[in-house]
Design a protein around this motif. Structure first.
Motif, mmCIF file in Angstrom:
data_model
loop_
_atom_site.group_PDB
_atom_site.id
_atom_site.type_symbol
_atom_site.label_atom_id
_atom_site.label_comp_id
_atom_site.label_asym_id
_atom_site.label_seq_id
_atom_site.Cartn_x
_atom_site.Cartn_y
_atom_site.Cartn_z
ATOM 1 N N SER A 109 0.691 -1.228 -0.118
ATOM 2 C CA SER A 109 -0.064 -0.089 -0.152
ATOM 3 C C SER A 109 0.903 1.070 -0.113
ATOM 4 C CB SER A 109 -0.910 -0.198 1.296
ATOM 5 O OG SER A 109 -1.352 1.438 1.509
ATOM 6 N N ALA A 110 0.376 2.332 -0.551
ATOM 7 C CA ALA A 110 1.049 3.737 -0.585
ATOM 8 C C ALA A 110 1.257 3.980 1.089
ATOM 9 C CB ALA A 110 0.200 4.526 -1.229
ATOM 10 N N ARG A 111 0.411 3.611 2.012
ATOM 11 C CA ARG A 111 0.674 3.945 3.285
ATOM 12 C C ARG A 111 1.747 3.449 3.892
ATOM 13 N NH1 ARG A 111 -2.574 1.572 6.547
ATOM 14 N NH2 ARG A 111 -2.674 3.351 8.292
ATOM 15 N N TYR A 112 2.582 2.305 3.134
ATOM 16 C CA TYR A 112 3.706 1.573 3.780
ATOM 17 C C TYR A 112 4.863 2.725 3.792
ATOM 18 C CZ TYR A 112 6.979 -1.980 4.851
ATOM 19 O OH TYR A 112 8.019 -2.900 5.250
ATOM 20 N N GLN A 113 5.391 2.865 5.135
ATOM 21 C CA GLN A 113 6.475 3.720 5.368
ATOM 22 C C GLN A 113 7.810 2.788 5.569
ATOM 23 O OE1 GLN A 113 6.269 7.248 5.194
ATOM 24 N NE2 GLN A 113 4.033 6.707 4.452
ATOM 25 N N PRO A 114 8.595 2.515 4.467
ATOM 26 C CA PRO A 114 9.718 1.768 4.577
ATOM 27 C C PRO A 114 10.633 2.184 5.577
ATOM 28 C CG PRO A 114 9.223 2.216 2.205
ATOM 29 C CD PRO A 114 8.606 3.115 3.099
ATOM 30 N N ARG A 122 22.153 1.739 11.108
ATOM 31 C CA ARG A 122 23.092 3.032 11.214
ATOM 32 C C ARG A 122 22.648 3.896 12.352
ATOM 33 N NH1 ARG A 122 24.718 4.182 4.874
ATOM 34 N NH2 ARG A 122 26.489 2.906 4.827
ATOM 35 N N THR A 123 21.212 3.950 12.336
ATOM 36 C CA THR A 123 20.655 4.730 13.382
ATOM 37 C C THR A 123 20.691 4.336 14.666
ATOM 38 O OG1 THR A 123 19.160 5.649 11.727
ATOM 39 C CG2 THR A 123 18.446 6.169 14.083
ATOM 40 N N VAL A 124 20.320 3.270 15.070
ATOM 41 C CA VAL A 124 20.527 2.483 16.369
ATOM 42 C C VAL A 124 21.844 2.346 16.781
ATOM 43 C CG1 VAL A 124 20.050 0.433 17.706
ATOM 44 C CG2 VAL A 124 18.103 1.459 16.292
ATOM 45 N N LEU A 125 22.832 2.186 16.001
ATOM 46 C CA LEU A 125 24.276 1.845 16.274
ATOM 47 C C LEU A 125 25.140 2.876 15.942
ATOM 48 C CD1 LEU A 125 23.912 -1.929 15.282
ATOM 49 C CD2 LEU A 125 23.728 -1.011 17.518
ATOM 50 N N GLU A 126 24.702 4.059 15.672
ATOM 51 C CA GLU A 126 25.672 5.151 15.005
ATOM 52 C C GLU A 126 26.858 5.399 15.783
ATOM 53 O OE1 GLU A 126 23.344 8.683 14.831
ATOM 54 O OE2 GLU A 126 22.564 8.677 16.922
ATOM 55 N N GLN A 127 26.858 5.256 17.172
ATOM 56 C CA GLN A 127 28.090 5.444 18.178
ATOM 57 C C GLN A 127 28.796 3.986 18.307
ATOM 58 O OE1 GLN A 127 28.882 8.426 18.980
ATOM 59 N NE2 GLN A 127 27.112 9.186 17.924
ATOM 60 N N VAL A 128 28.471 2.902 17.803
ATOM 61 C CA VAL A 128 29.076 1.779 17.953
ATOM 62 C C VAL A 128 30.214 1.502 17.197
ATOM 63 C CG1 VAL A 128 28.537 -0.765 18.174
ATOM 64 C CG2 VAL A 128 26.757 0.697 18.794
ATOM 65 N N PRO A 129 31.287 1.205 17.371
ATOM 66 C CA PRO A 129 32.567 0.846 16.727
ATOM 67 C C PRO A 129 32.206 -0.337 15.474
ATOM 68 C CG PRO A 129 33.203 0.893 18.909
ATOM 69 C CD PRO A 129 31.750 0.796 19.008
ATOM 70 N N ARG A 201 4.943 -0.818 13.890
ATOM 71 C CA ARG A 201 4.449 -1.069 12.106
ATOM 72 C C ARG A 201 4.864 -0.002 11.237
ATOM 73 N NH1 ARG A 201 0.084 -4.599 11.900
ATOM 74 N NH2 ARG A 201 -0.729 -3.601 10.045
ATOM 75 N N HIS A 202 5.127 -0.491 10.211
ATOM 76 C CA HIS A 202 5.574 0.540 9.163
ATOM 77 C C HIS A 202 4.438 1.662 8.536
ATOM 78 C CE1 HIS A 202 8.485 -2.718 9.005
ATOM 79 N NE2 HIS A 202 9.295 -1.920 8.484
ATOM 80 N N THR A 203 3.730 2.301 9.421
ATOM 81 C CA THR A 203 2.552 3.071 9.019
ATOM 82 C C THR A 203 3.060 4.479 9.571
ATOM 83 O OG1 THR A 203 1.352 2.306 10.992
ATOM 84 C CG2 THR A 203 1.097 1.261 8.877
ATOM 85 N N LYS A 204 3.964 4.605 10.236
ATOM 86 C CA LYS A 204 4.312 6.081 10.600
ATOM 87 C C LYS A 204 5.542 6.517 9.834
ATOM 88 C CE LYS A 204 5.638 6.938 14.795
ATOM 89 N NZ LYS A 204 5.842 6.867 16.255
ATOM 90 N N ARG A 205 6.027 7.743 9.892
ATOM 91 C CA ARG A 205 7.161 8.243 9.097
ATOM 92 C C ARG A 205 8.257 7.586 9.776
ATOM 93 N NH1 ARG A 205 7.778 14.423 9.085
ATOM 94 N NH2 ARG A 205 7.986 14.027 11.464
ATOM 95 N N ALA A 206 9.249 6.982 8.531
ATOM 96 C CA ALA A 206 10.367 6.346 8.937
ATOM 97 C C ALA A 206 11.332 7.051 9.718
ATOM 98 C CB ALA A 206 11.041 5.646 7.681
ATOM 99 N N SER A 207 11.391 8.376 9.550
ATOM 100 C CA SER A 207 12.042 9.062 10.360
ATOM 101 C C SER A 207 11.826 9.160 12.119
ATOM 102 C CB SER A 207 12.167 10.468 9.942
ATOM 103 O OG SER A 207 10.839 11.212 9.991
ATOM 104 N N ASP A 208 10.497 9.070 12.326
ATOM 105 C CA ASP A 208 9.703 9.120 13.518
ATOM 106 C C ASP A 208 10.155 7.813 14.129
ATOM 107 O OD1 ASP A 208 8.899 11.437 13.161
ATOM 108 O OD2 ASP A 208 6.883 10.981 12.743
ATOM 109 N N THR A 209 9.840 6.505 13.431
ATOM 110 C CA THR A 209 10.178 5.178 14.014
ATOM 111 C C THR A 209 12.030 5.066 14.463
ATOM 112 O OG1 THR A 209 8.551 4.277 12.768
ATOM 113 C CG2 THR A 209 10.081 2.912 13.409
ATOM 114 N N LEU A 210 12.775 5.686 13.206
ATOM 115 C CA LEU A 210 14.123 5.681 13.521
ATOM 116 C C LEU A 210 14.610 6.413 14.686
ATOM 117 C CD1 LEU A 210 15.406 5.694 10.133
ATOM 118 C CD2 LEU A 210 15.372 4.015 11.597
ATOM 119 N N ASP A 211 13.636 7.590 15.130
ATOM 120 C CA ASP A 211 14.041 8.439 16.255
ATOM 121 C C ASP A 211 13.862 7.591 17.635
ATOM 122 O OD1 ASP A 211 15.056 10.328 14.901
ATOM 123 O OD2 ASP A 211 13.373 11.631 14.687
ATOM 124 N N GLU A 212 12.813 7.038 17.539
ATOM 125 C CA GLU A 212 12.114 6.230 18.628
ATOM 126 C C GLU A 212 13.317 4.922 18.811
ATOM 127 O OE1 GLU A 212 7.886 4.902 19.609
ATOM 128 O OE2 GLU A 212 7.748 5.554 17.459
#
Length: 317
Positions: A109-114, A122-129, A201-212
């Protein structure tokens, strides 16, 4: 893409390199439903360009146009095209067609936010060697990783870590949990603690999910650093008949015969008479290569659940 099963840890940088190479082969096409048609060779024409379809993508297209996938797979090619195109003509709105190489890997669906595997890592482990140890499993449908503390946190070779899960094709949610990993048996115990758990779920903005996920990872690392001590503590809890206890666990948690056998097989590799040994068998069975990923993950999560219940003095059996 060939599925890669869990194995011994590799460097995090190696995982990133594999995910980056896969991302270079991928393309997203947001299209109107009337820009998609099936031809008689089971090729999906997207804006006029033909693409082979992976089986799971055809299943998703079948669901989108409300045709039973089992029926569609039995049809001859020309009848597949006739059925799909008839209902595509009645479908309104937009679709997200995900391509890898030349193949359609997902019809969403076009609602899917990959959320891409690479951006999650890279987001979760940005400070990890880059040399941080990581185990991972990667297939066309899913990605899971266990990222570990570089050094053991106990004499028994236990590491804390993070469990990450994701799908780029609509087959699972974004997940993050704390875990403890035992080197001697390649054994990951996943803690489903709400304070250090994320499921989106992949229904909110990807950037918001990654921030969480980035925020939750900090709490999960702290939880993970305490897990080895908590796991070691249940060595003092005696279990008179561990194999019988594992049989009852299989019944209580409705694991079914295949998982039940995997518990006993895992216990017999490293037997013992404590709750530690019982939980260790449950999570060790989560490495059984004959089991599906969902079953193996269920066992690793069940190990964490039993540990949590036992610590709180609640019924775990």
């Amino acid at each position: 893409m060939v599925a890669r099963l869990y194995g011994p840890p590799v460097a995090l940088g190696e995982l990133e390199a594999e995910l980056s190479a896969a991302a270079d082969r991928q393309l997203d096409l947001p299209v109107r439903a009337d820009e998609v048609r099936m031809d008689s060779a089971r090729m999906l024409r997207v804006q006029g360009v033909p693409h082979p379809m992976r089986r799971e993508a055809l299943d998703q297209l079948a669901a989108r146009v409300r045709i039973p996938a089992t029926y569609l797979h039995r049809c001859p090619d020309d009848l597949v095209a006739l059925n799909v195109n008839r209902w595509l003509e009645r479908l309104s709105g937009e679709l997200l067609i995900r391509i890898e190489g030349d193949e359609v890997r997902a019809v969403l669906s076009a609602r899917y936010q990959p959320v891409s595997h690479l951006s999650l890592v890279r987001t979760v482990l940005e400070q990890v060697p880059d040399d941080t140890p990581a185990r991972y499993e990667l297939s066309p449908l899913h990605f899971v990783a266990q990222v570990l503390t570089p050094t053991a946190l106990s004499d028994d070779g236990m590491h804390g870590g993070l469990y990450l899960g994701n799908s780029e094709t609509g087959h699972r949610v974004v997940e993050l949990h704390a875990l403890v990993y035992r080197v001697i048996c390649l054994n990951g115990l996943i803690l489903m603690d709400s304070a250090s758990t994320l499921r989106r779920r992949h229904t909110k903005r990807a950037s918001d999910t990654l921030d969480e996920a980035r925020s939750m990872a900090r709490e999960a690392w702290q939880t993970a650093s305490r897990l080895p001590g908590r796991f070691e503590a249940v060595r003092s809890v005696r279990v008179p008949d561990p194999e019988a206890a594992l049989d009852r666990i299989a019944v209580r948690y409705q694991l079914g015969p295949d998982l039940g056998r995997a518990l006993i097989d895992a216990y017999r590799i490293e037997p013992g008479n404590s709750l530690f040994d019982v939980i260790n068998a449950v999570t060790r069975a989560g490495n059984a290569p004959q089991l599906e990923l969902t079953d193996r993950t269920e066992l690793q999560q069940l190990g964490g659940r039993i540990l949590d219940l036992a610590e709180r003095g609640e019924r775990w059996l």
